[in-house]
Design an enzyme around this catalytic site. Structure first.
Site, PDB file in Angstrom:
ATOM      1  N   GLU A   1      57.771  42.830  23.085  1.00 42.94           N
ATOM      2  CA  GLU A   1      57.029  43.577  22.057  1.00 42.94           C
ATOM      3  C   GLU A   1      57.942  44.625  21.409  1.00 42.94           C
ATOM      4  O   GLU A   1      58.657  45.353  22.103  1.00 42.94           O
ATOM      5  CB  GLU A   1      55.843  44.267  22.734  1.00 42.94           C
TER       6      GLU A   1
ATOM      7  N   LYS B   1      48.399  41.843  16.711  1.00 50.30           N
ATOM      8  CA  LYS B   1      47.771  42.281  17.971  1.00 50.30           C
ATOM      9  C   LYS B   1      46.325  42.683  17.738  1.00 50.30           C
ATOM     10  O   LYS B   1      46.035  43.527  16.873  1.00 50.30           O
ATOM     11  CB  LYS B   1      48.582  43.458  18.521  1.00 50.30           C
TER      12      LYS B   1
ATOM     13  N   CYS C   1      50.805  42.273  24.598  1.00 53.07           N
ATOM     14  CA  CYS C   1      50.608  43.378  25.530  1.00 53.07           C
ATOM     15  C   CYS C   1      49.142  43.657  25.886  1.00 53.07           C
ATOM     16  O   CYS C   1      48.572  42.908  26.659  1.00 53.07           O
ATOM     17  CB  CYS C   1      51.308  44.626  24.997  1.00 53.07           C
TER      18      CYS C   1
END
Lengths: 297, 297
Positions: free
Chosen positions: A47, A120, A157
């Site tokens: 990331e 995300k 994540c």
């Protein structure tokens, strides 16, 4: 060398970063090459690989780091993908418009072409992880993309803590879930909670592998990155889990390139013997789209 | 003795069964008493505790074992709950009507009253686990019930492989998820797959604990139960996991009564520090109610 199309070699680039963006990008390109030379077909970067994890504080000047999804960072990585004939998953700090920034990734094919853009979906905000300041929540939903070697699902994540995200991505046909990540210990917490935090992080992702009969590839950064209150010791431990949650390979806490062969047939075999998808109660999951249900519907 | 209402002692009765139903029920009552004497507030019996796991073959005569949810087995366990002033989770083979049978459980309060009825939602059908022959899928949905010591969520065995079931039960307010279970090794598989199967079973349930910030209590049977093709070696290993997936206690592979104190404050503390519920993308989970999404909506 005869090749078996059901065997896919995944490359995990676990690295530290510096404040020098071009040096981080250069290092990533080198590691992509290294992974490719070791046989990787699909390489995943961590990331926000082009910079330190800047979300440890809230600073509007940091938006200068953001780039469009077809900006120079992506162009450079696309060139590395092409030169090495590999698919690359490249997380970026995406500038979409003034005031709209995303924590995103692009999937770049082995000709350097962009195959997919993912933004995300789940955005955290916790001490040292002030992501809600920087990133608008993704609005592209959950996706899987066909690459030359496998159907690839990508998440980022904090998404990794959400069974819904893994499920929906698997339902799109993903054979492998990739999770570029930036997670670590707050030094003041490590002695008391560190082992449990790392174990929970691995366990829930192995759980997604099991629930969905897919491979899971988590790619985390390493190194201590300072901040006013102690910084974060990124814990590394990038790993690959098979569709029954068995860890096939795991990194340590330093820089590392892992190249791990996975056999896509294992997914079908697992799903035949543990046919969870068959028995899902799709008539009874309506409440999932609610915030909470306590006290009745 | 001063008591802290946030500390709840959960009792796990892990036992073997014989073909003598009244003897199995008597044994369960003894073990409930033992758990209560050791301080248990809530005692959970294993799935279908009153009989061997009869689903290893398909035999219509076995329906004779089924009883209404207020039948004699439940009455006997209710009496044990009352005598020992404990809440008991008692799985039953429920006869609802001619031709409608369920794999169910009742939650019995410390006065012997029935607090809830849950009917297993996810029904497996695999070699030696021919449950679709016996059990109609539950139609009561996912639930949590207030007991004197905690909000209790109940699920049964195959439900444990479904993140949706854990999520919806937690969203009803459950602080503890109980999973009465009957799972084991096929002897011919054990050497090759046994360790991975047991580990996957624990991992996915620990994952539910983490995803939802709840305690998980899994109660499994033990002993080898024969069948025409080798039978099942039920693996025991009943366990309690905390809201971050840490295993607080775990049984072996023989008969055992575990009494494990859990601190309900741990759930709030975990959810404060890992606030997954806050960030759920309830606007983006619509596809969960579909069978599969590959190839687009």
């Amino acid at each position: 060398m005869a090749t078996d199309p059901q065997i896919v070699n995944v490359g995990l680039v676990q690295m530290s970063t510096s404040d020098d963006k071009s040096s981080n990008i250069g290092k990533a390109c080198q590691r992509i090459q290294e992974a490719a030379q070791r046989g990787a077909h699909i390489v995943c970067l961590q990331e926000l690989f082009a910079s330190p994890y800047f979300c440890q504080s809230e600073d509007a000047a940091v938006f200068d780091l953001a780039e469009p999804a077809d900006g120079p960072t992506v162009s450079t990585i696309a060139e590395a993908a092409k030169q090495n004939s590999v698919t690359v998953i490249a997380p970026i700090f995406e500038r979409r418009a003034a005031g709209i920034y995303h924590n995103s990734l692009v999937v770049l094919g082995p000709d350097g072409e962009r195959l997919a853009l993912y933004r995300k979906m789940h955005i955290p905000d916790d001490p040292n992880y002030y992501e809600k300041f920087y990133f608008a929540p993704g609005d592209l939903g959950f996706m899987a993309v066909r690459t030359p070697h496998a159907q690839v699902g990508t998440l980022i994540c904090w998404d990794q803590w959400y069974p819904e995200a893994a499920r929906l991505t698997a339902m799109r046909g993903a054979q492998i879930l990739f999770y570029p990540t930036a997670i670590g210990w707050l030094p003041q917490d490590k002695a008391e909670f560190g082992a449990a935090q790392l174990d929970a992080w691995k366990t829930i992702q192995r759980g997604h592998a099991i629930a969905n009969g897919v491979f899971v590839v988590a790619v985390n950064r390493v190194g201590h990155e300072p901040s006013a209150n102690g910084g974060i010791q990124f814990w590394g431990h990038s790993f690959v889990a098979d569709p029954f949650g068995v860890v096939l390979a795991e990194g340590g806490e330093g820089e590392e390139v892992l190249v791990v062969p996975i056999d896509l047939r294992r997914s079908e075999a697992t799903r035949r013997n543990w046919p969870f998808f068959r028995d899902r109660r799709i008539d009874a999951y309506a409440g999932i789209e609610r915030r909470f249900l306590e006290g009745g519907e």
